[in-house]
Design a protein around this motif. Structure first.
Motif, PDB file in Angstrom:
ATOM      1  N   GLU A  43      -2.236 -79.075 -65.076  1.00 35.69           N
ATOM      2  CA  GLU A  43      -2.412 -78.383 -63.790  1.00 35.69           C
ATOM      3  C   GLU A  43      -3.957 -78.529 -63.320  1.00 35.69           C
ATOM      4  OE1 GLU A  43      -0.199 -77.226 -62.014  1.00 35.69           O
ATOM      5  OE2 GLU A  43       1.460 -76.893 -63.105  1.00 35.69           O
ATOM      6  N   ILE A  44      -4.687 -79.462 -63.950  1.00 37.44           N
ATOM      7  CA  ILE A  44      -6.254 -79.675 -63.463  1.00 37.44           C
ATOM      8  C   ILE A  44      -6.310 -81.223 -63.518  1.00 37.44           C
ATOM      9  CG2 ILE A  44      -6.900 -77.718 -64.655  1.00 37.44           C
ATOM     10  CD1 ILE A  44      -7.917 -79.278 -67.124  1.00 37.44           C
ATOM     11  N   VAL A  45      -7.442 -81.417 -62.633  1.00 34.45           N
ATOM     12  CA  VAL A  45      -7.988 -82.596 -62.435  1.00 34.45           C
ATOM     13  C   VAL A  45      -9.409 -82.871 -62.786  1.00 34.45           C
ATOM     14  CG1 VAL A  45      -8.331 -84.499 -60.629  1.00 34.45           C
ATOM     15  CG2 VAL A  45      -6.065 -83.147 -60.557  1.00 34.45           C
ATOM     16  N   VAL A  46      -9.718 -83.652 -63.375  1.00 38.34           N
ATOM     17  CA  VAL A  46     -11.161 -83.964 -63.888  1.00 38.34           C
ATOM     18  C   VAL A  46     -11.898 -84.539 -62.595  1.00 38.34           C
ATOM     19  CG1 VAL A  46     -12.936 -84.995 -65.393  1.00 38.34           C
ATOM     20  CG2 VAL A  46     -10.679 -84.226 -66.314  1.00 38.34           C
ATOM     21  N   VAL A  47     -13.074 -84.019 -62.212  1.00 36.72           N
ATOM     22  CA  VAL A  47     -13.596 -84.287 -60.971  1.00 36.72           C
ATOM     23  C   VAL A  47     -15.253 -84.494 -61.626  1.00 36.72           C
ATOM     24  CG1 VAL A  47     -12.457 -83.203 -59.296  1.00 36.72           C
ATOM     25  CG2 VAL A  47     -14.492 -81.918 -60.487  1.00 36.72           C
ATOM     26  N   GLY A  48     -15.786 -84.350 -62.895  1.00 40.18           N
ATOM     27  CA  GLY A  48     -16.852 -84.381 -63.477  1.00 40.18           C
ATOM     28  C   GLY A  48     -16.906 -84.289 -64.946  1.00 40.18           C
ATOM     29  N   THR A  49     -17.361 -85.433 -65.457  1.00 40.41           N
ATOM     30  CA  THR A  49     -17.524 -85.553 -67.109  1.00 40.41           C
ATOM     31  C   THR A  49     -18.406 -84.459 -67.832  1.00 40.41           C
ATOM     32  OG1 THR A  49     -18.627 -87.293 -67.156  1.00 40.41           O
ATOM     33  CG2 THR A  49     -16.291 -87.759 -66.885  1.00 40.41           C
ATOM     34  N   ALA A  50     -18.294 -84.340 -69.042  1.00 43.94           N
ATOM     35  CA  ALA A  50     -19.102 -83.703 -69.658  1.00 43.94           C
ATOM     36  C   ALA A  50     -20.416 -84.362 -69.685  1.00 43.94           C
ATOM     37  CB  ALA A  50     -18.616 -83.256 -70.984  1.00 43.94           C
ATOM     38  N   GLU A  51     -20.299 -85.772 -70.013  1.00 38.72           N
ATOM     39  CA  GLU A  51     -21.522 -86.698 -70.185  1.00 38.72           C
ATOM     40  C   GLU A  51     -22.310 -86.565 -68.808  1.00 38.72           C
ATOM     41  OE1 GLU A  51     -18.482 -87.377 -70.856  1.00 38.72           O
ATOM     42  OE2 GLU A  51     -18.476 -87.600 -73.281  1.00 38.72           O
ATOM     43  N   SER A  52     -21.732 -86.714 -67.819  1.00 40.43           N
ATOM     44  CA  SER A  52     -22.595 -86.989 -66.387  1.00 40.43           C
ATOM     45  C   SER A  52     -22.968 -85.471 -66.064  1.00 40.43           C
ATOM     46  CB  SER A  52     -21.642 -87.401 -65.373  1.00 40.43           C
ATOM     47  OG  SER A  52     -20.654 -86.468 -65.102  1.00 40.43           O
TER      48      SER A  52
END
Length: 366
Positions: A43-52
């Motif tokens: 139910e979620i969408v990644v819009v920013g990674t942990a690395e960035s």
């Protein structure tokens, strides 16, 4: 694949944040205010990674949303969900002319329609209007007068809100469904809607009957839908409806009794030498039979018979002829019943055929 530290937004509901931890298929998302929300990974969408470490502001998508389910450990407790009123100030509300009238639906959707005896039931609220609703959803069993709060909070305009899961055990505890609400708008003028309380008697055996689940314009699957409000009109409370119906029937009966009493303006008896003749034909007792049932007319005729008998009980030897007509014999049978039980001991015989035909009975007071 989402991982701890990623910035995400919710796929089907408002909000998002950073993943603080992952347990199984549940991600625990912390928003900018520090509130943690458990949500399924799908139910979620990644819009920013942990690395960035790219910050991302949650964005509202779509005309409806599904509030995330609680972890299974909480769902099994069957405790009510209480959400504090929270309005997203930066999310514009797209209003429609039709949305100025409240339309609210409470729906029950089975997880597995083919396994109704064992499946759990998801509960949804549809707010099809331009208004925010601050509401409370409650249930109680038929044999209990106390209510259980299952959800309390605020639902946004034009939203489908997930209220929780009903287990097999909790289904048996639902005999009444209640809904309280207050409608309002945020930062704009609006027409005032009356707060309302709706109490609907619910047959919980419907949960186990396939034909009770039907298609609904708000859902892709078949559901059991209860119309809480339709075009600004709340559903009529069952107990209020029953009380109103009984009150109406009682008032109609009182009016009918008064009308009947007013209609009996003359007595039916007259003397023929030493014999009292009493004509019990209904036309001799009332001016009109409009509004009278057959039972009402029979009661009037029997009442007149009793009046004449009671007024002559001390007149020993008095002969009274009751003219009742032949017809189907219903009135004669009623008179014979009175004479056999209430006025027994008096002489009873058919009246003179030459004078009265077959439709009269003579009583001699003893």
């Amino acid at each position: 694949m989402a991982k701890i530290g990623d910035i995400v937004r919710f796929l089907n509901s408002t909000g998002g944040g950073r993943i603080a931890s992952i347990t199984g298929n549940i991600a625990h998302v912390v928003d900018e205010d520090g509130f943690e929300t458990p949500v399924l990974l799908r139910e979620i969408v990644v819009v920013g990674t942990a690395e960035s470490q790219t910050p991302a502001k949650p964005t509202f998508y779509g005309p409806s949303s599904k509030e995330v389910k609680q972890p299974d450990t909480q769902a099994r407790t069957d405790k009510p969900t209480v959400a504090a009123p929270k309005i997203e100030e930066d999310i514009p509300v797209e209003e429609t002319p039709e949305g100025e009238k409240l339309n609210v639906v409470l729906a029950f959707e089975p997880e597995n329609l083919k396994e109704l005896t064992t499946t759990t039931i998801d509960t949804y609220l549809v707010n099809d209007s331009n208004y925010y609703l601050f509401f409370t959803y409650m249930t109680r069993s038929d044999d209990d007068s106390k209510w259980v709060t299952r959800y309390a909070g605020t639902v946004e305009p034009n939203i489908q809100l997930y209220l929780g899961e009903l287990s097999r055990e909790s289904i048996n505890e639902i005999g009444h469904v209640a809904f309280q609400y207050i409608a309002f708008k945020n930062d704009r003028k609006f027409d005032l809607k009356r707060p309302a309380f709706v109490d609907i008697k619910f047959d919980n055996t419907k949960f186990f009957k396939l034909h009770c689940y039907r298609s609904n314009p708000y859902f892709d699957k078949e559901v059991i839908a209860l119309e809480i409000v339709k075009n600004d009109r709340p559903a009529v409370n069952e107990h209020v409806q029953d009380a109103n119906r009984l009150e109406k029937e009682l008032n109609n009966k009182i009016r009918a009794d008064r009308t009947v009493r007013k209609r009996v303006v003359k007595h039916s008896e007259k003397r023929n030498n030493d014999i009292i003749e009493v004509d019990l034909h209904i036309s001799e007792l009332v001016d009109t039979t409009r509004g009278l049932s057959n039972a009402d007319m029979l009661n009037l005729q029997v009442d007149e018979f009793r009046r004449v008998m009671d007024s002559n009980l001390k007149n020993h030897g008095q002969k009274i002829v009751f003219i009742h007509g032949k017809g189907e014999g219903v009135l004669r049978q009623a008179l014979m019943k009175e004479l056999n039980y209430r006025y027994k001991g008096h002489q009873v015989q058919d009246a003179s055929f030459r004078e009265y035909g077959y439709g009269a009975t003579q009583v001699t007071i003893r």
